[in-house]
Design an enzyme around this catalytic site. Sequence first.
Site, PDB file in Angstrom:
ATOM      1  N   GLU A 195       0.815  -1.206   0.000  1.00  0.00           N
ATOM      2  CA  GLU A 195       0.000   0.000   0.000  1.00  0.00           C
ATOM      3  C   GLU A 195       0.855   1.265   0.000  1.00  0.00           C
ATOM      4  O   GLU A 195       1.923   1.314   0.589  1.00  0.00           O
ATOM      5  CB  GLU A 195      -0.914  -0.003   1.222  1.00  0.00           C
ATOM      6  CG  GLU A 195      -1.931  -1.114   1.130  1.00  0.00           C
ATOM      7  CD  GLU A 195      -2.933  -1.128   2.268  1.00  0.00           C
ATOM      8  OE1 GLU A 195      -3.958  -1.779   2.108  1.00  0.00           O
ATOM      9  OE2 GLU A 195      -2.700  -0.479   3.297  1.00  0.00           O
TER      10      GLU A 195
ATOM     11  N   CYS B  20       3.294   8.456   1.462  1.00  0.00           N
ATOM     12  CA  CYS B  20       3.851   7.487   2.399  1.00  0.00           C
ATOM     13  C   CYS B  20       4.130   6.196   1.622  1.00  0.00           C
ATOM     14  O   CYS B  20       3.218   5.574   1.086  1.00  0.00           O
ATOM     15  CB  CYS B  20       2.822   7.267   3.511  1.00  0.00           C
ATOM     16  SG  CYS B  20       3.389   6.132   4.764  1.00  0.00           S
TER      17      CYS B  20
ATOM     18  N   CYS C  66       6.526  -7.000   7.098  1.00  0.00           N
ATOM     19  CA  CYS C  66       7.631  -6.509   7.916  1.00  0.00           C
ATOM     20  C   CYS C  66       7.973  -7.580   8.938  1.00  0.00           C
ATOM     21  O   CYS C  66       7.088  -8.275   9.435  1.00  0.00           O
ATOM     22  CB  CYS C  66       7.232  -5.215   8.632  1.00  0.00           C
ATOM     23  SG  CYS C  66       8.609  -4.469   9.547  1.00  0.00           S
TER      24      CYS C  66
ATOM     25  N   CYS D 132       6.846  -5.098  15.717  1.00  0.00           N
ATOM     26  CA  CYS D 132       6.427  -4.057  16.673  1.00  0.00           C
ATOM     27  C   CYS D 132       4.985  -4.386  17.074  1.00  0.00           C
ATOM     28  O   CYS D 132       4.133  -4.646  16.224  1.00  0.00           O
ATOM     29  CB  CYS D 132       6.517  -2.668  16.036  1.00  0.00           C
ATOM     30  SG  CYS D 132       8.210  -2.243  15.586  1.00  0.00           S
TER      31      CYS D 132
ATOM     32  N   CYS E  29       1.634  -2.616  15.596  1.00  0.00           N
ATOM     33  CA  CYS E  29       1.584  -2.299  14.166  1.00  0.00           C
ATOM     34  C   CYS E  29       0.893  -3.423  13.405  1.00  0.00           C
ATOM     35  O   CYS E  29       1.220  -4.594  13.568  1.00  0.00           O
ATOM     36  CB  CYS E  29       2.997  -2.107  13.627  1.00  0.00           C
ATOM     37  SG  CYS E  29       3.021  -1.749  11.860  1.00  0.00           S
TER      38      CYS E  29
ATOM     39  N   CYS F 156      -1.306   5.534   9.886  1.00  0.00           N
ATOM     40  CA  CYS F 156      -0.055   4.876  10.311  1.00  0.00           C
ATOM     41  C   CYS F 156      -0.341   3.536  10.945  1.00  0.00           C
ATOM     42  O   CYS F 156      -1.189   3.426  11.824  1.00  0.00           O
ATOM     43  CB  CYS F 156       0.651   5.680  11.391  1.00  0.00           C
ATOM     44  SG  CYS F 156       1.128   7.292  10.910  1.00  0.00           S
TER      45      CYS F 156
HETATM   46  N1  SAH Z   1       9.606   0.476   9.970  1.00  0.00           N
HETATM   47  C1  SAH Z   1       9.614   1.910   9.983  1.00  0.00           C
HETATM   48  C2  SAH Z   1       8.434   2.531   9.228  1.00  0.00           C
HETATM   49  C3  SAH Z   1       7.123   2.002   9.677  1.00  0.00           C
HETATM   50  S1  SAH Z   1       5.664   2.782  10.095  1.00  0.00           S
HETATM   51  C4  SAH Z   1       9.605   2.390  11.415  1.00  0.00           C
HETATM   52  O1  SAH Z   1       9.444   1.590  12.311  1.00  0.00           O
HETATM   53  O2  SAH Z   1       9.803   3.568  11.637  1.00  0.00           O
HETATM   54  C5  SAH Z   1       5.717   4.423  10.451  1.00  0.00           C
HETATM   55  C6  SAH Z   1       5.335   4.780  11.889  1.00  0.00           C
HETATM   56  O3  SAH Z   1       4.003   4.391  12.274  1.00  0.00           O
HETATM   57  C7  SAH Z   1       6.261   4.133  12.869  1.00  0.00           C
HETATM   58  O4  SAH Z   1       6.659   5.069  13.820  1.00  0.00           O
HETATM   59  C8  SAH Z   1       5.375   3.082  13.477  1.00  0.00           C
HETATM   60  O5  SAH Z   1       5.865   2.651  14.694  1.00  0.00           O
HETATM   61  C9  SAH Z   1       4.050   3.805  13.563  1.00  0.00           C
HETATM   62  N2  SAH Z   1       2.916   2.899  13.778  1.00  0.00           N
HETATM   63  C10 SAH Z   1       2.868   1.584  13.521  1.00  0.00           C
HETATM   64  N3  SAH Z   1       1.668   1.091  13.855  1.00  0.00           N
HETATM   65  C11 SAH Z   1       0.933   2.106  14.320  1.00  0.00           C
HETATM   66  C12 SAH Z   1      -0.422   2.224  14.785  1.00  0.00           C
HETATM   67  N4  SAH Z   1      -1.233   1.180  14.802  1.00  0.00           N
HETATM   68  N5  SAH Z   1      -0.851   3.424  15.171  1.00  0.00           N
HETATM   69  C13 SAH Z   1      -0.047   4.499  15.103  1.00  0.00           C
HETATM   70  N6  SAH Z   1       1.216   4.452  14.676  1.00  0.00           N
HETATM   71  C14 SAH Z   1       1.719   3.274  14.280  1.00  0.00           C
END
Ligand code: SAH
Length: 392
Positions: free
Chosen positions: A116, A129, A136, A140, A143, A363
């Site tokens: 996406e 974005c 991934c 985390c 996420c 995000c």
């Molecule tokens: N792998 C990279 C880019 C990923 S996502 C990283 O970790 O930075 C971009 C941002 O969105 C990251 O800060 C991630 O932690 C955040 N994110 C992931 N899941 C989320 C959620 N459910 N709600 C809000 N932010 C989230």
Amino acid sequence: MSLPPNPPTPRDAAPAAPRDGVRAEGRINLFDYDRMGLRDVFAQLGEKPYRADQVMKWVYHRHVTDFEQMTDVGKALREKLSAAIQITPPNTMFEKQATDGTYKWLLGMDGGNAIETVFIPETSRGTLCVSSQVGCGLNCQFCSTATQGFNRNLSAAEIIGQVWVAAKHLGNVPHHQRRLTNVVMMGMGEPLLNFDNVVTAMSVMRDDLGFGLANKRVTLSTAGLVPMIDKLSEASDVSLAVSLHAPNDELRTELVPLNKKYPIKELLDACLRYTQRRARTTITFEYTMLKGVNDQPEHARQLVKLMRKVPSKVNLIPFNPFHGTRFERSDEDVIRAFQKILLDADVLTMVRRTRGDDIDAACGQLKGQVMDRTRRQAEFRRKLEGGVADAA
Ligand code: SAH
């Protein structure tokens, strides 16, 4: 004729698969190369560098993918180029617009995978974005992409192709009709684990013959791969965002398991080195606000202490829920109180406005479609734990 091989794929994860037919036909994909790479390709074909530049302008400024339409290139050369090079962007499976104008594309990759890409229009800028991997592997906890596991790295063509698809849709013309002003590598995947392809794609984003974005308008976001932050600082000159999400190691290891390998102190040291190489840069620290988990005044006070160590700003992201998650979004007043503690301590802190959540484009809500993840996921974990990522 022998063309240079496609750019190398990193060894820290599964290699990017070629699009169906790309190499079977023996043709390379133009989107896999930045300006220097494309000039090399042209040199191999016995052509002058300016020809590569001409072609780049057609592709990135006028969205032309057929050599036949490149009217300032002679017929004989057009035929020669078509025989050696294809210009194949990712295939759009569907596109959707949210009520707030946010736009999302689902782009089909090989073998039933999809990723996406999201465009977020604002009054004075338009941010895209971009994803760097199918799925991934970092796991985390909050996420949604993590729940799918890891499948493979995207090729440079698949990364820059996302920008191309959006730019074409928006009628973006660099330097004239700028709809797309910023790119953030914050979609699916960990960009620093797909280093070479991401750096190539970011070079096209910032090239005047590509999308012509200023360095500071291209942001790479990482969960904190310390050695790769140093490597990035040598290879590129983009803005850096770091997903912090917790102000102490105990909590961060729980939320971002990568913290076990690269704890906060090492991470902040790497951030400091990044800013020292690049005069006046600050690091953006992303902090997703999880109700009752990391959103208490005590956490804010701990965060203030950390932020004193690096020129920084903080981006608070209200958690975006997804099916099956055990987390909840912090209440608005809790987020404001948290922000106030940081602001009162002179830490520049913004609350990210949630966009596109009615189409799951916010995000951490990007899911795409990931097939065959199990074997590769296990392989990826093993490599990461064995430190292959450090060596990449
Ligand atoms: N792998 C990279 C880019 C990923 S996502 C990283 O970790 O930075 C971009 C941002 O969105 C990251 O800060 C991630 O932690 C955040 N994110 C992931 N899941 C989320 C959620 N459910 N709600 C809000 N932010 C989230």
